[in-house]
Design a protein around this motif. Structure first.
Motif, mmCIF file in Angstrom:
data_model
loop_
_atom_site.group_PDB
_atom_site.id
_atom_site.type_symbol
_atom_site.label_atom_id
_atom_site.label_comp_id
_atom_site.label_asym_id
_atom_site.label_seq_id
_atom_site.Cartn_x
_atom_site.Cartn_y
_atom_site.Cartn_z
ATOM 1 N N ASP A 75 0.846 -1.204 0.000
ATOM 2 C CA ASP A 75 0.000 0.000 0.000
ATOM 3 C C ASP A 75 0.879 1.251 0.000
ATOM 4 N N VAL A 76 1.931 1.182 0.802
ATOM 5 C CA VAL A 76 2.842 2.316 0.966
ATOM 6 C C VAL A 76 3.748 2.462 -0.265
ATOM 7 N N LEU A 77 4.260 1.338 -0.769
ATOM 8 C CA LEU A 77 5.151 1.396 -1.938
ATOM 9 C C LEU A 77 4.420 1.905 -3.178
ATOM 10 N N VAL A 78 3.218 1.393 -3.422
ATOM 11 C CA VAL A 78 2.462 1.846 -4.595
ATOM 12 C C VAL A 78 2.050 3.308 -4.429
ATOM 13 N N ALA A 79 1.653 3.697 -3.224
ATOM 14 C CA ALA A 79 1.300 5.099 -2.973
ATOM 15 C C ALA A 79 2.502 6.007 -3.228
ATOM 16 N N SER A 80 3.685 5.550 -2.849
ATOM 17 C CA SER A 80 4.905 6.330 -3.101
ATOM 18 C C SER A 80 5.143 6.499 -4.603
ATOM 19 N N ALA A 81 4.969 5.417 -5.349
ATOM 20 C CA ALA A 81 5.157 5.490 -6.802
ATOM 21 C C ALA A 81 4.135 6.421 -7.446
ATOM 22 N N ILE A 82 2.887 6.342 -7.005
ATOM 23 C CA ILE A 82 1.849 7.227 -7.546
ATOM 24 C C ILE A 82 2.172 8.679 -7.207
ATOM 25 N N GLY A 83 2.560 8.925 -5.959
ATOM 26 C CA GLY A 83 2.908 10.282 -5.539
ATOM 27 C C GLY A 83 4.064 10.851 -6.343
ATOM 28 N N LEU A 84 5.097 10.038 -6.546
ATOM 29 C CA LEU A 84 6.234 10.488 -7.365
ATOM 30 C C LEU A 84 5.798 10.756 -8.799
ATOM 31 N N GLY A 85 4.977 9.861 -9.336
ATOM 32 C CA GLY A 85 4.495 10.044 -10.709
ATOM 33 C C GLY A 85 3.689 11.318 -10.880
ATOM 34 N N LEU A 86 2.785 11.575 -9.952
ATOM 35 C CA LEU A 86 1.979 12.813 -10.025
ATOM 36 C C LEU A 86 2.872 14.046 -9.898
ATOM 37 N N ALA A 87 3.758 14.021 -8.925
ATOM 38 C CA ALA A 87 4.610 15.197 -8.688
ATOM 39 C C ALA A 87 5.539 15.450 -9.872
ATOM 40 N N TYR A 88 6.254 14.418 -10.312
ATOM 41 C CA TYR A 88 7.183 14.601 -11.427
ATOM 42 C C TYR A 88 6.436 14.938 -12.719
ATOM 43 N N GLY A 89 5.284 14.324 -12.933
ATOM 44 C CA GLY A 89 4.483 14.664 -14.105
ATOM 45 C C GLY A 89 4.094 16.126 -14.112
ATOM 46 N N SER A 90 3.693 16.650 -12.942
ATOM 47 C CA SER A 90 3.323 18.054 -12.862
ATOM 48 C C SER A 90 4.527 18.963 -13.046
ATOM 49 N N LEU A 91 5.681 18.516 -12.561
ATOM 50 C CA LEU A 91 6.900 19.334 -12.719
ATOM 51 C C LEU A 91 7.351 19.377 -14.185
ATOM 52 N N LEU A 92 7.132 18.276 -14.907
ATOM 53 C CA LEU A 92 7.459 18.287 -16.328
ATOM 54 C C LEU A 92 6.584 19.265 -17.096
ATOM 55 N N LEU A 93 5.350 19.410 -16.657
ATOM 56 C CA LEU A 93 4.430 20.320 -17.333
ATOM 57 C C LEU A 93 4.820 21.779 -17.143
ATOM 58 N N ILE A 94 5.449 22.107 -16.017
ATOM 59 C CA ILE A 94 5.818 23.511 -15.787
ATOM 60 C C ILE A 94 7.233 23.833 -16.226
ATOM 61 N N ALA A 95 8.010 22.793 -16.533
ATOM 62 C CA ALA A 95 9.422 23.016 -16.908
ATOM 63 C C ALA A 95 9.559 23.524 -18.323
#
Length: 175
Positions: A155-175
């Protein structure tokens, strides 16, 4: 219950049981319970509120970014929980006690972890100097969810991957 989740529960329950027993001492449980409570929003919303005060428009940009992606994370988290309906370890095995009351019925994914990773990743993009605080806090939030009997490691590992994916995806959009 989904056969895959049943198998995953059987594989992860012994790990949860060991962690649950290892941390049954109140002097160990209390700090994890505190970190978990802070990770439920108090810490993150305080950080979001402080950033614009301390750093003006740059802080406001970071805060709005965190709020927007946090909202998306919340929607995704609720949909996944409603779809998978994975039983929490404390409800699956009678000898695993929840050290704090769960916020909802199901365990997958860990919302505390998902938001901690998402918020930390975005905040660290804007303020890398906060790494000394955000990285250990995020790791403790994630660990607390298993220690307190509320989540399986996956639960924690998948949540971490989702969180990283959302955050990095959003950072790519603003870069």
């Amino acid at each position: 219950m989904n056969p895959f989740l049943r198998l995953l529960n059987e594989l992860e329950t012994p790990f949860c049981r060991r962690w649950s027993r290892a941390y049954r001492r109140p002097w160990l449980l209390r700090p994890f319970a505190l970190v978990s409570r802070l990770g439920n929003g108090v810490f993150w919303y305080s950080l979001i509120a402080i950033l614009p005060i301390v750093d003006g428009l740059d802080g406001l940009e970071a805060a709005l970014h965190m709020l927007l992606i946090g909202g998306i994370a919340l929607i995704l988290y609720k949909r996944l929980k409603g779809h998978t309906r994975r039983i929490r370890p404390c409800h699956y095995a009678a000898d695993i006690a929840a050290s704090v009351p769960p916020l909802d019925r199901y365990s997958f994914p860990s919302g505390h972890t998902l938001h901690a990773v998402t918020f930390s990743t975005i905040a660290l993009f804007y303020y890398p100097q906060l790494g000394w605080l955000l990285i250990p806090f995020t790791l403790l939030v994630a660990a607390s969810r298993v220690v307190l009997g509320l989540h399986y490691p996956s639960d924690v590992l998948v949540a971490s991957a989702i969180g990283l994916g959302l955050a990095y995806g959003s950072l790519l959009l603003i870069a």
